[in-house]
Design an enzyme around this catalytic site. Structure first.
Site, PDB file in Angstrom:
ATOM      1  N   TYR A   1     -12.068   5.615  -8.449  1.00 30.16           N
ATOM      2  CA  TYR A   1     -11.566   6.152  -7.192  1.00 30.16           C
ATOM      3  C   TYR A   1     -11.405   7.672  -7.175  1.00 30.16           C
ATOM      4  CZ  TYR A   1      -9.996   1.262  -7.045  1.00 30.16           C
ATOM      5  OH  TYR A   1      -9.941  -0.101  -7.102  1.00 30.16           O
TER       6      TYR A   1
ATOM      7  N   CYS B   1     -18.693   6.349 -24.281  1.00 28.45           N
ATOM      8  CA  CYS B   1     -20.028   6.940 -24.145  1.00 28.45           C
ATOM      9  C   CYS B   1     -20.404   6.982 -22.671  1.00 28.45           C
ATOM     10  CB  CYS B   1     -21.038   6.127 -24.957  1.00 28.45           C
ATOM     11  SG  CYS B   1     -22.640   6.919 -25.108  1.00 28.45           S
TER      12      CYS B   1
ATOM     13  N   TYR C   1      -2.287  -0.753 -12.001  1.00 28.14           N
ATOM     14  CA  TYR C   1      -3.751  -0.753 -11.988  1.00 28.14           C
ATOM     15  C   TYR C   1      -4.394  -0.080 -13.195  1.00 28.14           C
ATOM     16  CZ  TYR C   1      -2.798  -2.230  -7.270  1.00 28.14           C
ATOM     17  OH  TYR C   1      -2.320  -2.916  -6.188  1.00 28.14           O
TER      18      TYR C   1
ATOM     19  N   GLY D   1       0.786  -1.220   0.000  1.00 28.46           N
ATOM     20  CA  GLY D   1       0.000   0.000   0.000  1.00 28.46           C
ATOM     21  C   GLY D   1       0.818   1.270   0.000  1.00 28.46           C
TER      22      GLY D   1
ATOM     23  N   ARG E   1      -9.157   4.132 -13.188  1.00 26.85           N
ATOM     24  CA  ARG E   1      -8.952   4.602 -11.820  1.00 26.85           C
ATOM     25  C   ARG E   1      -9.624   5.945 -11.521  1.00 26.85           C
ATOM     26  NH1 ARG E   1      -4.614   5.831  -9.708  1.00 26.85           N
ATOM     27  NH2 ARG E   1      -5.198   5.113  -7.623  1.00 26.85           N
TER      28      ARG E   1
ATOM     29  N   PRO F   1       4.711  -4.827  -1.766  1.00 21.85           N
ATOM     30  CA  PRO F   1       4.542  -3.645  -2.611  1.00 21.85           C
ATOM     31  C   PRO F   1       4.265  -4.024  -4.053  1.00 21.85           C
ATOM     32  CG  PRO F   1       6.859  -4.058  -2.253  1.00 21.85           C
ATOM     33  CD  PRO F   1       6.118  -5.084  -1.427  1.00 21.85           C
TER      34      PRO F   1
END
Length: 473
Positions: free
Chosen positions: A364, A391, A421, A274, A360, A317
């Site tokens: 988020y 769209c 990601y 993280g 992302r 990691p």
């Protein structure tokens, strides 16, 4: 250069108008990123215009040397921090960030183990030649087939996430006549200061056991033949800056660890990953060596207070290793100035990718940066929103950025810090083919994941003939 007043009124508080709209923030881009004498962005010794000519856009680009350097740096940081207290540290690369055969080979070459969380990720790691004994297997809903595959392959450790999984895995281990090493996933109750969907240690969530439920799960594992409990596992979230959350979580997990020692040794404490990276020029991630020392010291203090030996440490990691190494290239298709309130204007810049290659921001509200990559410009910077071709009104690539006001169709745009990601979360929304992934090293570029064509997408539709159809590539 400075942004026009009307742009500044729409910009988020954190976004500062750049003195140089062509500049590359050093912590956001790969270490190799620079501009050549014509103003073209160069990554890994290769002008990105050459990459566009050879591979097209959108294009995921990853700097292999950057990945390798970060892997070495992270491994050395945690090993050194652990050694200060007389223990060892193992670093697992979190495959969910970005997994391909080549990435597995890079990180294992540099001494890392690999963390996987599905049968598919396990298959990639094994096919790439990873030592199964140096694999960790996560997941809150590992199927019987996935557990069977992991045990058959000789995976080093499996992270138990539920009581049901204890019974499943014990039965599989018994059939194979082996003893499987396991860790127990525990929620420390520490909620990392990040987006709610990224925080994975508060109690109302799908992962692991609460601190109060963990002892019963440990007892059941210790009763089960074929399972060997080697430690606890905790992960408090993603994109975390600072050590405060890790230190508080360590205190709670070490308390549980100490209470369980009467029933047997627990030689490993896995504190997850993280660790955050910079996505914008104002992000200030904690250097990995400082993080490593802070976390290891916190565990050592908690163990000393309780009079127990410090366990070996493990970490996972992913983003911290591959995130900064990635850059996504897009071609600008259209630009559109939009009046937003009285006297305020934002320039919408549409590119040939979007939320299918980087979801992302939609998932988020993640912030990213962007720069003109095919040239530099002396035009005054204007506030832009970089959007995709899908769209969907939420199809935003970069919510707010300053780019030169003459950005125009045909320009090449680069978005940094997309190594983690983006590929992993990509989709075929609106039947858009996923781009290729191109690795750079030593001034050479090679495809490490092939891109898709529309014919590839049509071939999956069982209602269509299998012969290729005419279409737009």
């Amino acid at each position: 250069m400075s942004a026009p007043p009307q742009s500044r009124t729409l910009a988020p508080a954190w976004l500062v108008a750049p003195h140089e709209a062509n500049g590359l923030a050093p912590l956001v881009w790969p270490s190799s990123a620079t501009r050549d004498e014509t103003g073209v962005l160069v990554v890994g010794g290769i002008p990105v215009t050459r990459l566009q000519e050879q591979f097209g856009t959108p294009l995921w680009v990853i700097d292999e040397d950057e990945v390798r350097a970060r892997a070495r740096e992270v491994l050395e940081a945690f090993r050194s921090a652990a050694a200060r207290h007389g223990v060892q540290a193992r670093v697992y690369y979190a495959g969910k960030a970005f997994l391909s055969a080549e990435v597995v080979r890079w990180v294992t070459d540099e001494g890392l183990a690999v963390d996987v969380c599905t049968g598919g990720e396990l298959a990639v790691a094994l096919a790439a030649g990873a030592d199964p004994a140096r694999l960790g297997f996560h997941g809150n809903n590992k199927s019987v087939a996935e557990l069977e595959a992991a045990v058959s392959a000789g995976v080093g450790s499996i992270v138990i996430d539920s009581l049901i999984e204890i019974e499943r895995l014990a039965a599989i281990a018994a059939r194979h006549g082996i003893t499987q090493q396991v860790l127990l996933r525990v929620n420390s109750g520490v909620h990392a200061e990040t987006h709610d969907f990224l925080a994975t240690a508060h109690e109302d969530q799908k992962f692991g056991f609460t601190l109060s439920d963990a002892p019963a799960a440990v007892a059941r594992i210790r009763e089960a033949s074929g399972l060997e409990l080697v430690g606890l596992h905790c992960h408090i979230g993603s994109q975390i800056f600072g050590t405060a959350g890790f230190e508080e979580s360590a205190a709670r997990i070490v308390e549980l660890h100490a209470s369980l020692l009467a029933g047997g040794d627990l030689p490993v404490l896995n504190l997850g990953g993280g660790f955050g990276i910079a996505y914008t020029s104002v992000d200030d991630p904690t250097p990995i060596d400082r993080l490593a020392v802070g976390i290891a010291d916190a565990v050592a203090v908690q163990c000393e207070v309780r009079g127990i030996p410090m366990p070996n440490l493990a970490f996972e990691p992913g983003r911290a290793i591959v995130g900064r190494a990635g850059v996504t290239l897009y071609e600008v298709g259209t630009t559109k100035p939009v009046e937003v309130g009285e006297g305020a204007q934002r320039l919408y810049v549409s590119v040939d990718g979007g939320m299918s290659d980087n979801p992302r921001p939609a998932l988020y509200a993640a912030d990213f940066s962007a720069r003109l990559a095919s040239r530099t410009s002396g035009a005054e910077p204007v506030l832009v929103r970089v959007v995709g071709k899908h769209c969907e009104s939420g199809d935003v690539v970069v919510d707010a950025e300053y780019l030169p006001g003459d950005v125009a169709p045909g320009d090449l745009l680069a978005v940094p810090a997309t190594g983690a990601y983006c590929f992993s979360l990509a989709s075929n929304y609106n039947y858009v083919p996923r781009p290729p992934v191109v690795a750079l090293r030593g001034g050479e570029a090679r495809v490490i994941v092939r891109g898709e064509s529309i014919d590839d997408l049509l071939a999956r539709d069982a209602g269509l003939a299998t012969t290729p159809r005419e279409g737009i590539a």
